[in-house]
Design a protein around this motif. Structure first.
Motif, PDB file in Angstrom:
ATOM      1  N   ALA A   1       0.837  -1.208   0.000  1.00 52.62           N
ATOM      2  CA  ALA A   1       0.000   0.000   0.000  1.00 52.62           C
ATOM      3  C   ALA A   1       0.868   1.253   0.000  1.00 52.62           C
ATOM      4  O   ALA A   1       0.539   2.246  -0.657  1.00 52.62           O
ATOM      5  CB  ALA A   1      -0.939  -0.021   1.202  1.00 52.62           C
ATOM      6  N   ILE A   2       1.977   1.204   0.742  1.00 48.50           N
ATOM      7  CA  ILE A   2       2.871   2.371   0.777  1.00 48.50           C
ATOM      8  C   ILE A   2       3.564   2.546  -0.581  1.00 48.50           C
ATOM      9  O   ILE A   2       3.593   3.636  -1.148  1.00 48.50           O
ATOM     10  CB  ILE A   2       3.899   2.236   1.924  1.00 48.50           C
ATOM     11  N   GLN A   3       4.099   1.423  -1.103  1.00 47.34           N
ATOM     12  CA  GLN A   3       4.800   1.488  -2.393  1.00 47.34           C
ATOM     13  C   GLN A   3       3.919   2.040  -3.511  1.00 47.34           C
ATOM     14  O   GLN A   3       4.379   2.787  -4.363  1.00 47.34           O
ATOM     15  CB  GLN A   3       5.298   0.087  -2.798  1.00 47.34           C
ATOM     16  N   THR A   4       2.653   1.640  -3.479  1.00 48.22           N
ATOM     17  CA  THR A   4       1.741   2.065  -4.553  1.00 48.22           C
ATOM     18  C   THR A   4       0.942   3.306  -4.169  1.00 48.22           C
ATOM     19  O   THR A   4       0.000   3.673  -4.860  1.00 48.22           O
ATOM     20  CB  THR A   4       0.768   0.917  -4.913  1.00 48.22           C
ATOM     21  N   SER A   5       1.312   3.933  -3.042  1.00 47.85           N
ATOM     22  CA  SER A   5       0.594   5.125  -2.540  1.00 47.85           C
ATOM     23  C   SER A   5      -0.904   4.890  -2.463  1.00 47.85           C
ATOM     24  O   SER A   5      -1.704   5.769  -2.782  1.00 47.85           O
ATOM     25  CB  SER A   5       0.882   6.348  -3.421  1.00 47.85           C
ATOM     26  N   ASN A   6      -1.279   3.709  -2.006  1.00 46.66           N
ATOM     27  CA  ASN A   6      -2.701   3.364  -1.908  1.00 46.66           C
ATOM     28  C   ASN A   6      -3.253   3.796  -0.555  1.00 46.66           C
ATOM     29  O   ASN A   6      -3.298   3.032   0.403  1.00 46.66           O
ATOM     30  CB  ASN A   6      -2.880   1.858  -2.130  1.00 46.66           C
ATOM     31  N   SER A   7      -3.680   5.041  -0.524  1.00 44.63           N
ATOM     32  CA  SER A   7      -4.151   5.645   0.714  1.00 44.63           C
ATOM     33  C   SER A   7      -5.387   4.924   1.258  1.00 44.63           C
ATOM     34  O   SER A   7      -5.534   4.762   2.476  1.00 44.63           O
ATOM     35  CB  SER A   7      -4.455   7.116   0.436  1.00 44.63           C
TER      36      SER A   7
END
Lengths: 305, 305
Positions: A267-273
């Protein structure tokens, strides 16, 4: 502890084998109850510890290896490292008083219970237990009467345990201040402990050791870092044994952690807020539920002391 | 805070923008100093919060959006979410008093500082900061004067900041109870925070969420689990922003953690007791060193209050 004394009806000799931070806290917790008919006897290989416990009037008799204490003890509480526990039973069980209640505080159970039961005299009643509290520092000088106040206790009754003896042990634990005593199978104990205790220690140690050496980290820490690393100060001999005795369950717990970790990382790597927020809401819900359960029990205890 | 008052020499209007758990704790911490010449003014979009802070006499004037407060403020302390901070500056900077000291408490700095500096009026002095303390609960009702007592503070002075203004801000921070104020570059701040704060939050959330649903976990937890999961109760909107603003440093910190985690896992899998013990001794050494540093500063503060 008047209730305890009344219900026990007669003087009780309690032997504490191992007066480190855990055994010492049991001794101090029992002594703090100030019951004249409970005699505390201590065995510890460290002569200075015995002397100090005698000087502080925590115990009335002490020995560096058993001479006459186990023979008098109605209850024996053993707080030794896993490896030493089996040795101790092997070496000293002939000295136990017939009908004595034996218990230990060792943090792993499965294979240890098998080892103990394979050699145990049939005329004593060994009830396996585990206090869910402690201190990161080791030794009698860090033992405190209050360490166990409000804490969880786990008991692993075996088919041959007598109910009256389980009741008596629970009275003693209640008097020391344990709040919630739960009966579980040894297997489930080990599975849960791998998660609630051992995994926490792996995380704390890895967190502490993942720092770089060239940074003035102390100037940057807040409460979270202090809390997450308190248990990175760890008794190396004891915890190496605990981890390896419970290796299979610990590795399972670590695998479950890795799944959550990877999900957060992605989620962090893909900026999946959105995913991150969902994980945060889930952990908030779970933590709040834990706090509510703790709170209810405190309230219950305050209402009916 | 007499010293602060003396050294400031004249009445001071401090505006608090955002009266959540952080801004509210600043307000309460300042009010607890009871200095009549310091006026606290509050801006918060929540009218009930403003009313409560007025009723409690924490602030003397409050507005739900700026009308006349920023125009009077000698110092402005902004405690908003990262995304809202830039919006706030963009919208309200014309209202700032000429020469005002502006600061914020946002937990990430690098790209945020660039965004703020790109739009900031040249005649105000914006000093970027970050208090290393907080609470897992959100909102003014959880704000407390004591939250920051003994805590670390990080300041990221910029070339254009005036030394006299940095000194004045440090006096205010010292009065609130911050123990150690460190000057760092924004880049180093973000790198350190990724480790000491954000990584801790990733660990707490992943630990909490890696439990299975069908277990009565509350009966098995001890102090370590409670400590490691306190911050698993987390403000989802705020922390999703903080993680993603600092994504690169956080992922680096996570990678360093993974290296330690893998080493521990391998030692457990191969029952390598010697390696485990060495890791435990290393983490014990590091944690003890952190405790010693904390202790020295407490002592220093007690000796010369």
């Amino acid at each position: 502890m008047e209730r305890l004394e009344e219900r026990l009806m007669r003087p009780l000799n309690i032997a504490l084998v191992g007066l480190g931070v855990i055994g010492g806290s049991f001794a101090k917790g029992l002594r703090a109850q100030n019951v004249i008919h409970v005699n505390l006897l201590g065995i510890d290989t460290n002569a200075a510890t015995i002397q100090r416990a005698l000087d502080e009037r925590i115990i009335t008799q002490g020995e560096t290896s058993n001479e006459s204490i186990l023979q008098q003890a109605d209850v024996v509480i053993i707080s030794l490292y896993p490896d030493d526990l089996v040795d101790f039973i092997q070496t000293h069980q002939d000295a136990f008083k017939k009908g004595a209640i034996i218990t230990d505080t060792v943090g792993v159970k499965g294979s240890l219970i098998q080892q103990v039961e394979a050699i145990l005299r049939p005329d004593v009643d060994y009830i396996f237990g585990h206090p869910m509290a402690g201190r990161e520092n080791q030794g009698y000088e860090y033992a405190e009467a209050g360490v166990f106040h409000g804490a969880n206790y786990l008991l692993m009754p075996r088919p041959r345990n007598q109910q009256a003896n389980i009741d008596k042990l629970e009275l003693i634990l209640d008097a020391i201040g344990f709040r919630r005593i739960t009966h579980v199978t040894p297997e489930f104990h080990d599975e849960m402990i791998a998660y609630t205790s051992q995994l926490c220690h792996v995380l704390a140690v890895a967190l502490m050791n993942s720092d770089r050496h060239d940074r003035d980290t102390a100037s940057f820490v807040g409460d979270s870092f202090r809390e997450l690393t308190r248990i990175a100060k760890i008794n190396d001999e004891l915890w190496a044994q605990l981890f390896l005795y419970n290796k299979e369950s610990l590795l399972e717990s670590m695998a479950a952690f890795e799944t959550e970790w990877q999900a957060m990382k992605q989620a962090i790597q893909t900026s999946n807020s959105q995913d991150l927020k969902e994980m945060f809401r889930e952990s908030t819900k779970r933590r709040s539920s834990l706090e509510q359960t703790d709170l209810k029990l405190n309230i219950a205890r305050n209402v009916a002391p």
